[in-house]
Motif scaffolding. Structure first.
Motif, mmCIF file in Angstrom:
data_model
loop_
_atom_site.group_PDB
_atom_site.id
_atom_site.type_symbol
_atom_site.label_atom_id
_atom_site.label_comp_id
_atom_site.label_asym_id
_atom_site.label_seq_id
_atom_site.Cartn_x
_atom_site.Cartn_y
_atom_site.Cartn_z
ATOM 1 N N LEU A 121 -1.477 -17.021 -6.672
ATOM 2 C CA LEU A 121 -2.880 -16.668 -6.454
ATOM 3 C C LEU A 121 -3.070 -15.270 -5.887
ATOM 4 C CD1 LEU A 121 -4.562 -19.943 -5.152
ATOM 5 C CD2 LEU A 121 -4.559 -18.971 -7.439
ATOM 6 N N VAL A 122 -2.157 -14.806 -5.035
ATOM 7 C CA VAL A 122 -2.312 -13.445 -4.495
ATOM 8 C C VAL A 122 -2.187 -12.433 -5.631
ATOM 9 C CG1 VAL A 122 -1.432 -11.713 -2.897
ATOM 10 C CG2 VAL A 122 -1.487 -14.117 -2.215
ATOM 11 N N ASP A 123 -1.209 -12.628 -6.498
ATOM 12 C CA ASP A 123 -1.076 -11.756 -7.672
ATOM 13 C C ASP A 123 -2.343 -11.796 -8.517
ATOM 14 O OD1 ASP A 123 1.451 -10.722 -7.268
ATOM 15 O OD2 ASP A 123 2.476 -12.249 -8.438
ATOM 16 N N PHE A 124 -2.838 -12.998 -8.777
ATOM 17 C CA PHE A 124 -3.984 -13.170 -9.674
ATOM 18 C C PHE A 124 -5.228 -12.502 -9.104
ATOM 19 C CE2 PHE A 124 -7.257 -15.899 -11.802
ATOM 20 C CZ PHE A 124 -6.921 -15.581 -13.105
ATOM 21 N N VAL A 125 -5.486 -12.728 -7.825
ATOM 22 C CA VAL A 125 -6.669 -12.121 -7.205
ATOM 23 C C VAL A 125 -6.487 -10.608 -7.084
ATOM 24 C CG1 VAL A 125 -8.022 -11.997 -5.075
ATOM 25 C CG2 VAL A 125 -7.383 -14.219 -6.020
ATOM 26 N N THR A 126 -5.273 -10.147 -6.804
ATOM 27 C CA THR A 126 -5.032 -8.699 -6.752
ATOM 28 C C THR A 126 -5.317 -8.064 -8.105
ATOM 29 O OG1 THR A 126 -3.353 -8.965 -5.019
ATOM 30 C CG2 THR A 126 -3.325 -6.905 -6.268
ATOM 31 N N GLY A 127 -4.950 -8.745 -9.181
ATOM 32 C CA GLY A 127 -5.263 -8.251 -10.516
ATOM 33 C C GLY A 127 -6.757 -8.099 -10.721
ATOM 34 N N HIS A 128 -7.528 -9.087 -10.249
ATOM 35 C CA HIS A 128 -8.982 -9.002 -10.362
ATOM 36 C C HIS A 128 -9.539 -7.875 -9.492
ATOM 37 C CE1 HIS A 128 -8.502 -12.786 -12.428
ATOM 38 N NE2 HIS A 128 -9.775 -12.759 -12.756
ATOM 39 N N ASN A 129 -8.976 -7.703 -8.290
ATOM 40 C CA ASN A 129 -9.417 -6.591 -7.439
ATOM 41 C C ASN A 129 -9.097 -5.246 -8.089
ATOM 42 O OD1 ASN A 129 -10.442 -8.286 -5.470
ATOM 43 N ND2 ASN A 129 -8.595 -8.269 -4.240
ATOM 44 N N THR A 130 -7.969 -5.188 -8.781
ATOM 45 C CA THR A 130 -7.598 -3.966 -9.501
ATOM 46 C C THR A 130 -8.649 -3.623 -10.544
ATOM 47 O OG1 THR A 130 -5.224 -4.355 -9.148
ATOM 48 C CG2 THR A 130 -5.842 -2.951 -11.020
ATOM 49 N N ALA A 131 -9.009 -4.622 -11.356
ATOM 50 C CA ALA A 131 -10.017 -4.384 -12.397
ATOM 51 C C ALA A 131 -11.364 -4.024 -11.784
ATOM 52 C CB ALA A 131 -10.147 -5.623 -13.284
ATOM 53 N N LEU A 132 -11.723 -4.707 -10.700
ATOM 54 C CA LEU A 132 -13.011 -4.436 -10.048
ATOM 55 C C LEU A 132 -13.075 -3.013 -9.505
ATOM 56 C CD1 LEU A 132 -15.700 -5.645 -9.095
ATOM 57 C CD2 LEU A 132 -14.528 -6.399 -7.015
ATOM 58 N N GLY A 173 0.817 -1.204 0.000
ATOM 59 C CA GLY A 173 0.000 0.000 0.000
ATOM 60 C C GLY A 173 0.849 1.253 0.000
ATOM 61 N N GLN A 174 0.182 2.393 -0.077
ATOM 62 C CA GLN A 174 0.855 3.679 -0.257
ATOM 63 C C GLN A 174 1.322 4.321 1.041
ATOM 64 O OE1 GLN A 174 1.462 5.296 -3.445
ATOM 65 N NE2 GLN A 174 1.111 3.147 -3.947
ATOM 66 N N SER A 175 0.927 3.787 2.186
ATOM 67 C CA SER A 175 1.331 4.375 3.462
ATOM 68 C C SER A 175 1.545 3.271 4.480
ATOM 69 C CB SER A 175 0.268 5.361 3.958
ATOM 70 O OG SER A 175 -0.968 4.693 4.171
ATOM 71 N N GLY A 176 2.130 3.643 5.616
ATOM 72 C CA GLY A 176 2.381 2.661 6.662
ATOM 73 C C GLY A 176 3.851 2.303 6.759
ATOM 74 N N PRO A 177 4.233 1.575 7.824
ATOM 75 C CA PRO A 177 5.649 1.301 8.088
ATOM 76 C C PRO A 177 6.329 0.420 7.058
ATOM 77 C CG PRO A 177 4.230 0.059 9.585
ATOM 78 C CD PRO A 177 3.353 1.037 8.874
ATOM 79 N N MET A 178 5.560 -0.312 6.236
ATOM 80 C CA MET A 178 6.162 -1.225 5.262
ATOM 81 C C MET A 178 5.915 -0.780 3.828
ATOM 82 S SD MET A 178 5.167 -4.826 7.155
ATOM 83 C CE MET A 178 6.300 -5.866 6.234
ATOM 84 N N ALA A 179 5.371 0.414 3.646
ATOM 85 C CA ALA A 179 4.961 0.848 2.307
ATOM 86 C C ALA A 179 6.103 0.866 1.303
ATOM 87 C CB ALA A 179 4.322 2.240 2.384
ATOM 88 N N ALA A 180 7.312 1.143 1.746
ATOM 89 C CA ALA A 180 8.440 1.266 0.817
ATOM 90 C C ALA A 180 9.038 -0.073 0.416
ATOM 91 C CB ALA A 180 9.527 2.140 1.442
ATOM 92 N N LEU A 181 8.620 -1.151 1.067
ATOM 93 C CA LEU A 181 9.225 -2.455 0.801
ATOM 94 C C LEU A 181 8.678 -3.079 -0.479
ATOM 95 C CD1 LEU A 181 9.181 -4.047 4.380
ATOM 96 C CD2 LEU A 181 11.090 -2.922 3.203
ATOM 97 N N PRO A 182 9.550 -3.795 -1.233
ATOM 98 C CA PRO A 182 9.045 -4.529 -2.394
ATOM 99 C C PRO A 182 8.279 -5.765 -1.932
ATOM 100 C CG PRO A 182 11.358 -5.028 -2.041
ATOM 101 C CD PRO A 182 10.992 -3.965 -1.031
ATOM 102 N N GLY A 183 7.423 -6.285 -2.775
ATOM 103 C CA GLY A 183 6.655 -7.462 -2.376
ATOM 104 C C GLY A 183 6.266 -8.321 -3.561
ATOM 105 N N TYR A 184 6.353 -9.624 -3.367
ATOM 106 C CA TYR A 184 5.966 -10.590 -4.396
ATOM 107 C C TYR A 184 4.998 -11.606 -3.807
ATOM 108 C CZ TYR A 184 9.631 -8.616 -7.318
ATOM 109 O OH TYR A 184 10.391 -7.760 -8.068
ATOM 110 N N ASP A 185 4.343 -12.335 -4.674
ATOM 111 C CA ASP A 185 3.254 -13.235 -4.298
ATOM 112 C C ASP A 185 3.579 -14.115 -3.091
ATOM 113 O OD1 ASP A 185 0.611 -14.711 -5.492
ATOM 114 O OD2 ASP A 185 2.021 -16.162 -4.685
ATOM 115 N N GLY A 186 4.680 -14.836 -3.135
ATOM 116 C CA GLY A 186 5.006 -15.770 -2.053
ATOM 117 C C GLY A 186 5.117 -15.100 -0.698
ATOM 118 N N LEU A 187 5.626 -13.861 -0.685
ATOM 119 C CA LEU A 187 5.740 -13.131 0.574
ATOM 120 C C LEU A 187 4.379 -12.941 1.211
ATOM 121 C CD1 LEU A 187 8.416 -12.404 -0.997
ATOM 122 C CD2 LEU A 187 8.326 -10.196 0.162
ATOM 123 N N PHE A 188 3.385 -12.669 0.380
ATOM 124 C CA PHE A 188 2.064 -12.366 0.921
ATOM 125 C C PHE A 188 1.272 -13.630 1.235
ATOM 126 C CE2 PHE A 188 3.467 -8.613 -1.325
ATOM 127 C CZ PHE A 188 3.389 -7.693 -0.287
#
Length: 413
Positions: free
Chosen positions: A181-192, A138-153
């Protein structure tokens, strides 16, 4: 009145995203008819072009750079190469934004602001713009600057906590799901979210900023299992292949293959006991509640069911279960999926012309939105070659051949 049956005909999307989650979101909009312009780095392109283990073979030895990751998330898009770190590249993006309805990006938080390509800057050019940022945290919070990939989440959001072999069994421990799956569902949430913002704009005339995070999607995906924890305060255990809504629900083994059985209601369980010719099990105190069948005494019950199923073939067991109205499905390896009559009937393997592929086409996975009666999702274009439409798009913006050559000389495109 337009005769175009596409739901998003006339909508233009600038896709400045890379890898998987956000490109999936842009692709869904493209499937629904939007004109999606994919902005890629000159000579390099989307990082996703290099992800995965297989690439579409090119005609006459051409390197397509169409990896499995890229191919599954970038159909129905036009590709333009732009160096947005150069003023001329920034100017082209601003010209595109002036013609656009949506911009999607997944750069690090604040990265595009350095180039005047953040929401506030582009909103000044196009107040109706819907600007969607997709990041890990996300755009704010203590971890906002960190990179992130599917497995991490999958690890952080709880998915792995409820996926894997139960404690006390060989190989016990958390497991990541095979697909991202996190990437895939996030993509759907993006479109929604973008579709919702377009509806809001239709009513108010106002664009808006959308902050989509993989973290948020990963927590929401744990769904009813997470809700179970919020209600009870008790973390449900990993159940392996066992169902998490009732039982018996698990893999059962036949003489020549495997079936997944879901007999999670009391009525399905009663029918199964009759089918197995063991009706006394229906009143057995070991199995007389869903909790006992699905959790407490699950292992013992599955041994009984497997003892019944093992002498029969998959076809025989499936026929018996179907006849009794008990939900069950054959376990398929990936090649078997495409032999399923219903998969073929639904035309889920979408062979699409591809001018640069060795075979002249590429097999894609049909959109699940293809069965809309009036405005179905369609696959109109194979994923683009890097920069395939650069000259075409620049021409639409008013650049003549000499201007395009100058941009190429300056390594802007």
């Amino acid at each position: 009145m337009s005769t175009d049956k596409s739901a998003l005909a006339g909508i233009r999307v600038i896709d400045m995203s890379r890898v998987f989650a956000a490109p999936v979101g842009a692709q869904i909009l493209g499937d629904l008819g939007a004109d999606v312009i994919k902005v890629e780095r000159p000579g390099v392109g989307d990082d996703g072009r290099g992800y995965g283990f297989s690439w579409v073979p090119g005609k006459d030895g051409l390197e397509t750079r169409h990896s499995s990751f890229f191919t599954v998330s970038n159909r129905n898009k036009r590709s333009i190469t732009l160096n947005h770190s150069k003023p001329e590249g920034q100017e082209i993006i601003r010209k595109l934004v002036a013609t656009a309805d949506v911009l999607i990006e997944n750069y690090k938080v604040g990265d595009l602001k350095r180039f005047g390509l953040d929401y506030e800057s582009l909103k000044a050019i196009n107040p109706r713009l819907i600007y969607c940022s997709v990041t890990g945290f996300g755009q704010s919070g203590p971890m906002a600057a960190l990179p992130g990939y599917d497995g991490l989440f999958q690890a952080t959001g709880g998915m792995m906590a409820v996926t894997g072999i139960p404690e006390g069994q060989p190989g016990a421990g958390p497991l990541k799901t095979g697909p991202s799956l996190v990437d895939f569902v996030t993509g759907h949430n993006t479109a929604l979210a973008i579709l919702g913002a377009l509806m809001y704009r239709n009513r108010t005339g106002e664009g808006q900023y959308i902050d989509i995070a993989l973290l948020d999607s990963s927590v929401a995906m744990v769904s009813h299992i997470m809700q179970d924890y919020l209600i009870s305060g008790n973390a449900p255990p990993r159940l392996g292949n066992g169902g998490n809504g009732g039982g018996p629900a698990d893999l059962i083994y036949c003489s020549d293959g495997i079936i997944y059985l879901t007999a999670g209601t009391d009525e399905h369980w009663r029918r199964l006991t009759v089918l197995m010719e063991q009706p006394e099990l229906n009143g057995d105190p070991r199995f007389d509640t869903n909790l006992k069948r699905g959790k407490t005494n699950r292992a013992e019950l599955m041994e009984i069911i497997n003892a019944w199923s093992r002498p029969f073939t998959v076809s025989e067991v499936q026929t018996k279960l179907d006849g009794a109205g008990i939900p069950a499905a054959r376990y398929n390896e990936l090649p078997d999926v495409w032999e399923e009559p219903q998969v073929q009937h639904r035309k889920l393997r979408a062979t699409t012309p591809h001018a640069y592929a060795e075979s002249g086409s590429v097999d894609l996975i049909q959109s699940p939105l293809a069965q809309m009666s009036e405005s179905p999702a369609t696959i109109r274009m194979a994923p683009p070659m890097l920069g395939e439409h650069t000259r075409e798009i620049l021409g639409e913006l008013g650049y003549d051949a000499a201007a395009v050559e100058a941009l190429q000389e300056a390594k802007v495109i």
